[in-house]
Design a protein around this motif. Sequence first.
Motif, PDB file in Angstrom:
ATOM      1  N   ASN A 140      12.013   6.553  -9.929  1.00 48.05           N
ATOM      2  CA  ASN A 140      10.639   7.259  -9.820  1.00 48.05           C
ATOM      3  C   ASN A 140       9.730   6.641 -10.655  1.00 48.05           C
ATOM      4  O   ASN A 140      10.582   7.054 -12.285  1.00 48.05           O
ATOM      5  CB  ASN A 140      10.982   8.277  -8.929  1.00 48.05           C
ATOM      6  N   ARG A 185       7.557   0.676  -9.909  1.00 44.52           N
ATOM      7  CA  ARG A 185       6.938   0.488  -9.479  1.00 44.52           C
ATOM      8  C   ARG A 185       6.183  -0.743 -10.374  1.00 44.52           C
ATOM      9  O   ARG A 185       5.979  -0.111 -11.459  1.00 44.52           O
ATOM     10  CB  ARG A 185       5.636   0.249  -8.931  1.00 44.52           C
ATOM     11  N   THR A 245       3.238   2.959  -1.929  1.00 45.74           N
ATOM     12  CA  THR A 245       4.397   3.237  -2.672  1.00 45.74           C
ATOM     13  C   THR A 245       4.832   1.508  -2.458  1.00 45.74           C
ATOM     14  O   THR A 245       5.742   1.215  -3.053  1.00 45.74           O
ATOM     15  CB  THR A 245       5.327   4.228  -1.424  1.00 45.74           C
ATOM     16  N   TYR A 246       3.849   0.391  -1.820  1.00 49.43           N
ATOM     17  CA  TYR A 246       4.690  -0.889  -1.448  1.00 49.43           C
ATOM     18  C   TYR A 246       4.052  -1.626  -2.406  1.00 49.43           C
ATOM     19  O   TYR A 246       4.128  -2.976  -1.733  1.00 49.43           O
ATOM     20  CB  TYR A 246       4.167  -0.395   0.100  1.00 49.43           C
TER      21      TYR A 246
END
Length: 261
Positions: A140, A185, A245-246
């Motif tokens: 995360n 990310r 999130t993408y």
Amino acid sequence: MAADAMLDFSGKVALITGAASGLGAALAQELGRRGARLVLGDINTASLEGLADELGGQGVEVATRHCDVARESDCEAMVALALERFGSLDIAVNNAGVAPPMMSLEETDEAELDRQYNVNQKGVFFGLRHQLPVMKAARNGVILNVSSMAGLGGAPKIASYAAAKHAVIGLTKTAAIEAASRGVRVNAICPFFTMTPMVTGIETPDGVSAEEFQAFLASACPMKRLADTAEVVSAMLMLLSPAMTYVTGQALAVDGGVSAY
């Protein structure tokens, strides 16, 4: 707590370098207002502590440390402080940077090139090197690197800065690919000239006032103005949002339309 989950950073631990002024300070205030716990670093410790006192008075949990991002040990210590004080690291913003003097490429000497790379490129690399393992282990996290419009195209009179900021985008995309399967990310933000101390304090040519020079810079932008700090911070919040999130491996231009030419 923010009502909208997209802007709710409650309980998140956010590390920001170059946090004493400009985009770093403004982002710290916005993340703190939205519930984040903050780990802030800067070489200007007096201003950093002033910001921490202000945030603390608003009920924000803050840990601070002197951080020269050109020193890997300082970047490592920032991550260690986040873990020691708060037990996790959810967000990292590699924001610290330095502006170059305006000069042509052939006028730029090795000392200036080294200064740009030591802070603007190595500072991001060192941050990533120590932030990524913690986030990968937790599966995360989100990292935002501050590049520039000078990292997306040519930048006359600031070649050393452009070279370093292009490198930041290369690091961002590489880290994003390496970390994507581990739930982390990594993105970059690329502002046009913004009304921060880095721009308002820039050395102007002889006989040119700061206001005249800013107007000259703004003339290259379709909106015919420089960015306000809040406008860039809004884009930073979007890229850091728990709802995004993408989105990874992107270099987002916040430029008033400059890249549309």
